[in-house]
Scaffold this active site. Structure first.
Site, PDB file in Angstrom:
ATOM      1  N   GLY A 108      -9.523   4.665  -5.323  1.00 51.48           N
ATOM      2  CA  GLY A 108      -8.205   4.057  -5.501  1.00 51.48           C
ATOM      3  C   GLY A 108      -7.121   4.699  -4.658  1.00 51.48           C
ATOM      4  N   ASP A 145       0.853  -1.187   0.000  1.00 55.79           N
ATOM      5  CA  ASP A 145       0.000   0.000   0.000  1.00 55.79           C
ATOM      6  C   ASP A 145       0.893   1.242   0.000  1.00 55.79           C
ATOM      7  OD1 ASP A 145      -1.616   2.156   0.756  1.00 55.79           O
ATOM      8  OD2 ASP A 145      -2.759   0.975   2.203  1.00 55.79           O
ATOM      9  N   ILE A 146       0.727   2.098  -0.969  1.00 56.65           N
ATOM     10  CA  ILE A 146       1.625   3.261  -1.098  1.00 56.65           C
ATOM     11  C   ILE A 146       1.501   4.207   0.095  1.00 56.65           C
ATOM     12  CG2 ILE A 146       0.074   4.807  -2.418  1.00 56.65           C
ATOM     13  CD1 ILE A 146       2.615   5.324  -4.240  1.00 56.65           C
ATOM     14  N   ASP A 182      -5.916   7.664  -4.785  1.00 58.11           N
ATOM     15  CA  ASP A 182      -6.327   9.016  -4.392  1.00 58.11           C
ATOM     16  C   ASP A 182      -7.103   8.999  -3.069  1.00 58.11           C
ATOM     17  OD1 ASP A 182      -6.560  11.724  -4.775  1.00 58.11           O
ATOM     18  OD2 ASP A 182      -8.019  11.607  -6.401  1.00 58.11           O
ATOM     19  N   ASN A 199      -7.168  12.816 -10.019  1.00 60.85           N
ATOM     20  CA  ASN A 199      -7.956  13.199 -11.195  1.00 60.85           C
ATOM     21  C   ASN A 199      -7.865  14.711 -11.331  1.00 60.85           C
ATOM     22  OD1 ASN A 199     -10.184  14.423  -9.687  1.00 60.85           O
ATOM     23  ND2 ASN A 199     -10.623  12.320  -9.064  1.00 60.85           N
ATOM     24  N   SER A 251      -2.816   5.124 -13.822  1.00 59.11           N
ATOM     25  CA  SER A 251      -3.822   4.824 -14.871  1.00 59.11           C
ATOM     26  C   SER A 251      -4.246   3.356 -14.961  1.00 59.11           C
ATOM     27  CB  SER A 251      -3.361   5.274 -16.275  1.00 59.11           C
ATOM     28  OG  SER A 251      -3.465   6.667 -16.408  1.00 59.11           O
ATOM     29  N   THR A 252      -3.711   2.486 -14.095  1.00 58.25           N
ATOM     30  CA  THR A 252      -4.041   1.056 -14.247  1.00 58.25           C
ATOM     31  C   THR A 252      -5.237   0.611 -13.419  1.00 58.25           C
ATOM     32  OG1 THR A 252      -2.535   0.356 -12.484  1.00 58.25           O
ATOM     33  CG2 THR A 252      -1.631   0.491 -14.730  1.00 58.25           C
ATOM     34  N   GLY A 253      -5.874   1.555 -12.716  1.00 57.23           N
ATOM     35  CA  GLY A 253      -7.044   1.200 -11.912  1.00 57.23           C
ATOM     36  C   GLY A 253      -8.312   1.599 -12.636  1.00 57.23           C
TER      37      GLY A 253
HETATM   38  P1  ADP Z   1      -6.123   5.564 -11.979  1.00 54.04           P
HETATM   39  O1  ADP Z   1      -7.377   6.384 -11.833  1.00 54.04           O
HETATM   40  O2  ADP Z   1      -4.925   6.389 -12.417  1.00 54.04           O
HETATM   41  O3  ADP Z   1      -6.327   4.329 -12.779  1.00 54.04           O
HETATM   42  P2  ADP Z   1      -6.301   4.105  -9.428  1.00 54.04           P
HETATM   43  O4  ADP Z   1      -6.019   4.667  -8.080  1.00 54.04           O
HETATM   44  O5  ADP Z   1      -7.697   3.685  -9.739  1.00 54.04           O
HETATM   45  O6  ADP Z   1      -5.726   5.190 -10.463  1.00 54.04           O
HETATM   46  O7  ADP Z   1      -5.362   2.846  -9.675  1.00 54.04           O
HETATM   47  C1  ADP Z   1      -3.994   2.903  -9.993  1.00 54.04           C
HETATM   48  C2  ADP Z   1      -3.298   1.639  -9.497  1.00 54.04           C
HETATM   49  O8  ADP Z   1      -3.057   1.745  -8.102  1.00 54.04           O
HETATM   50  C3  ADP Z   1      -4.094   0.357  -9.683  1.00 54.04           C
HETATM   51  O9  ADP Z   1      -3.204  -0.650 -10.157  1.00 54.04           O
HETATM   52  C4  ADP Z   1      -4.596   0.028  -8.283  1.00 54.04           C
HETATM   53  O10 ADP Z   1      -4.717  -1.366  -8.076  1.00 54.04           O
HETATM   54  C5  ADP Z   1      -3.473   0.570  -7.428  1.00 54.04           C
HETATM   55  N1  ADP Z   1      -3.812   0.945  -6.046  1.00 54.04           N
HETATM   56  C6  ADP Z   1      -5.029   1.173  -5.483  1.00 54.04           C
HETATM   57  N2  ADP Z   1      -4.889   1.516  -4.177  1.00 54.04           N
HETATM   58  C7  ADP Z   1      -3.538   1.524  -3.923  1.00 54.04           C
HETATM   59  C8  ADP Z   1      -2.733   1.770  -2.768  1.00 54.04           C
HETATM   60  N3  ADP Z   1      -3.288   2.107  -1.604  1.00 54.04           N
HETATM   61  N4  ADP Z   1      -1.385   1.663  -2.888  1.00 54.04           N
HETATM   62  C9  ADP Z   1      -0.803   1.338  -4.068  1.00 54.04           C
HETATM   63  N5  ADP Z   1      -1.498   1.084  -5.185  1.00 54.04           N
HETATM   64  C10 ADP Z   1      -2.855   1.163  -5.118  1.00 54.04           C
END
Ligand code: ADP
Length: 170
Positions: free
Chosen positions: A33, A11-12, A35, A25, A123-125
């Site tokens: 996600g 988790d970042i 954000d 966004n 962008s992968t979520g």
């Molecule tokens: P975007 O709108 O740019 O696609 P998202 O936040 O929906 O951004 O997803 C981007 C990536 O981050 C996805 O691969 C998702 O699985 C991952 N992700 C979601 N939550 C976390 C987190 N807490 N820490 C790291 N990566 C995350």
């Protein structure tokens, strides 16, 4: 000096780094996600600074491929760098905009003097960019960018994303 690329499965918002990059966004006012997680864990100070940005230079929001920094609030970092990834479209998406997110985030990191920067897979979520392609763009762009950042850490939330990045950097 070339930047060192490291990988973490996790988790970042739990990372210690000078700067943590948010897959934001264009409104800068929060979302799901990464954000959502960053604002939840980082606390209201981050959103307060985002609102100030919207009230000043970024009145129309942050453009796709651009990046801007705020405080990191309660996160274990000094700054959050917000960047807006492109939404993937089967009819055609511009990979240079995704590359720009990494390049611009590193440019902002250099301006701040950040030496360690944690990135999610932008962008992968919700924005649906296929992981293989997004990971390749991420790694190639970071490798090609001239920066004083010493460590770029990709923090991958799920095992498959981690594996995709691992194959590219090993
Ligand atoms: P975007 O709108 O740019 O696609 P998202 O936040 O929906 O951004 O997803 C981007 C990536 O981050 C996805 O691969 C998702 O699985 C991952 N992700 C979601 N939550 C976390 C987190 N807490 N820490 C790291 N990566 C995350």
């Amino acid at each position: 000096m070339t930047v060192r690329i490291t990988l973490v499965h996790g988790d970042i918002t739990e990372q210690h780094a000078d700067a943590i990059v948010n897959a934001a966004n264009s409104s800068l006012l929060g979302g799901g996600g990464v954000d959502g997680a960053i604002h939840r864990r980082g606390g209201p100070e981050i959103l307060a600074e985002c609102r100030k940005l919207r009230a000043s230079y970024y009145g129309r929001g942050l453009g796709t491929g651009q990046a801007v920094a705020t405080t990191a609030g309660r996160l274990n970092a000094r700054w959050v760098i917000h960047t807006v990834g492109p939404v993937y479209q089967a009819s055609g998406s511009d990979p240079s905009l995704l590359a720009s997110c990494y390049r611009e985030s590193l440019r902002v990191a250099d301006e701040l003097g950040a030496r360690t920067v944690a990135f999610p897979a932008i962008s992968t979520g919700v924005y649906r960019w296929p992981m293989d392609d997004a990971a390749r763009i991420a790694v190639e762009t970071v490798r090609a960018t001239d920066t004083a950042v010493e460590e770029v850490r990709f923090v991958l939330f799920d095992e498959r994303a981690y594996q995709v990045f691992a194959e590219l950097i090993h």
